[in-house]
Design an enzyme around this catalytic site. Structure first.
Site, PDB file in Angstrom:
ATOM      1  N   LEU A  29      61.677  10.899 -41.236  1.00 52.53           N
ATOM      2  CA  LEU A  29      61.759  11.838 -42.350  1.00 52.53           C
ATOM      3  C   LEU A  29      62.176  11.046 -43.571  1.00 52.53           C
ATOM      4  O   LEU A  29      62.962  10.100 -43.467  1.00 52.53           O
ATOM      5  CB  LEU A  29      62.796  12.931 -42.067  1.00 52.53           C
ATOM      6  CG  LEU A  29      62.512  13.902 -40.916  1.00 52.53           C
ATOM      7  CD1 LEU A  29      63.708  14.823 -40.720  1.00 52.53           C
ATOM      8  CD2 LEU A  29      61.250  14.707 -41.174  1.00 52.53           C
ATOM      9  N   ASP A  30      61.679  11.421 -44.731  1.00 48.15           N
ATOM     10  CA  ASP A  30      62.096  10.758 -45.964  1.00 48.15           C
ATOM     11  C   ASP A  30      63.603  10.887 -46.140  1.00 48.15           C
ATOM     12  O   ASP A  30      64.223  11.836 -45.634  1.00 48.15           O
ATOM     13  CB  ASP A  30      61.391  11.377 -47.174  1.00 48.15           C
ATOM     14  CG  ASP A  30      59.897  11.150 -47.157  1.00 48.15           C
ATOM     15  OD1 ASP A  30      59.451  10.175 -46.536  1.00 48.15           O
ATOM     16  OD2 ASP A  30      59.172  11.963 -47.768  1.00 48.15           O
ATOM     17  N   LYS A  31      64.169   9.980 -46.870  1.00 45.84           N
ATOM     18  CA  LYS A  31      65.620   9.952 -47.083  1.00 45.84           C
ATOM     19  C   LYS A  31      66.172  11.319 -47.474  1.00 45.84           C
ATOM     20  O   LYS A  31      67.167  11.788 -46.906  1.00 45.84           O
ATOM     21  CB  LYS A  31      65.971   8.921 -48.163  1.00 45.84           C
ATOM     22  CG  LYS A  31      67.435   8.935 -48.593  1.00 45.84           C
ATOM     23  CD  LYS A  31      67.673   7.985 -49.754  1.00 45.84           C
ATOM     24  CE  LYS A  31      69.109   8.083 -50.250  1.00 45.84           C
ATOM     25  NZ  LYS A  31      69.354   7.208 -51.422  1.00 45.84           N
TER      26      LYS A  31
END
Length: 330
Positions: free
Chosen positions: A147-149
């Site tokens: 997942l993106d940050k």
């Protein structure tokens, strides 16, 4: 359609993945097709496996640039990674489920998944190595999708090579269902599907873009709630490309609220209440949450389902939108 045999772990600590090259890949290079079959491994790593002979075609080594005819059998042998660069760190994890084979985590917004340039420590991978030191023997400490940050929500982690191989194969075959909640700018009349290939942006290395010849990507979206100038969407992935929902929804004309790369800056609707304006100004990440995860457990074959509520900042923004819509309609 990709056909897969059962993956296994041999006595030497090597995980074996098998796949069949789809007929529509005819005329494409081996390294390009391999990246499509196993999208959760980096292209550089897959290329290295081809050159070392760890990735074979019809039982034989092949050059990365070999053009395929379709129908070939691919085998990928992944050895234990006993030397993991990331160091163990005592970082708290929200564990939704744990058994001998896998973990399901609820990742907080702001937590980077993998160490990298600018983020050598303080990542999910560092936290996992502290939680279970045996994960040092599994690729990426067991992380099979990211997942993106600044995206919150659920992800699955493999605790052994056999489970890792099975989950990677399931991801590639689209057998792991992931559902997201997204708050977007604009109000779609109805749901729809964005079917648009994605690749690196031609000039900005931090971004992805819809590009002809890119990797196939498809996002289905439904409208769950409508507000004055925003909407809450349910997004379901068929593929799992980097920044996929963020790029696809911007491409469709409904960029995510707070998205620093694809959102186009702060958009305050005309007549917004002070409370809504404050909530929108204060939301400084993409409004995206991975709230549902569903797959067949690699060990038992039983379907397992997990859900996680959005975090407080997401719910606070959602409540502000609801209150503003109710005020405008009264």
């Amino acid at each position: 359609m990709v056909d897969r045999n059962r993956d296994r772990e041999d006595d030497a600590g090597v995980s074996l993945l098998r796949a069949q090259v789809p007929s529509d890949a005819a005329g494409r290079r081996f390294d390009q097709v391999l990246a499509g079959l196993f999208p959760d491994y980096s292209r550089s790593r897959l290329s290295a496996w081809i050159k070392s002979g760890a990735a074979t075609l019809d039982g034989a080594t092949a050059a990365p640039r070999l053009l395929l005819r379709g129908g070939e059998a691919v085998e990928l042998r992944i050895a234990e990674e006993t030397a993991v660069r990331a160091v163990a760190e005592p970082i708290g994890l929200a564990v939704v489920h744990a058994d001998d084979d896998l973990l399901v985590l609820d990742k907080s917004a702001g937590l980077v998944v993998h160490p990298g340039a600018g983020n050598p420590r303080g990542t999910l991978q560092n936290a996992l190595l502290h939680f279970d030191p045996k994960l040092a023997n599994v690729p990426r400490a067991g992380i099979v999708h990211r997942l993106d940050k600044d995206t919150s929500g659920l992800l699955v982690v493999a605790r052994n090579l056999r489970t890792h191989a099975a989950l990677v194969a399931m991801l590639s075959a689209r057998d792991i269902h992931r559902r997201y909640a997204a708050i977007v700018n604009g109000v779609p009349v109805a749901g729809g599907t964005v079917d648009a290939p994605l690749d690196r942006h031609p000039t900005d290395r931090l971004r992805r873009a819809v590009r002809e010849g890119g990797r196939p990507a498809r996002t289905h979206y439904r409208v769950r709630e409508r507000f004055g100038a925003h909407a809450l969407l349910q997004c379901d992935l068929e593929s799992g490309r980097t920044h996929q929902i963020r790029v696809h929804m911007a491409h469709a004309g409904y960029p995510l609220v707070g998205d620093p790369l694809y959102g186009g800056g702060l958009k305050l609707p005309r007549g917004a209440s002070p409370q809504l304006a404050e909530a929108l100004r204060g939301f400084r990440r993409q409004a995206l949450h991975a709230g549902h995860l569903e797959f067949a457990h690699p060990a038992s074959g039983e379907m397992v389902r997990f859900d996680a509520q959005p975090p407080e900042d997401f719910l606070k923004l959602l409540n502000a939108l609801r209150e503003d819509a109710a005020r405008a309609g009264s």
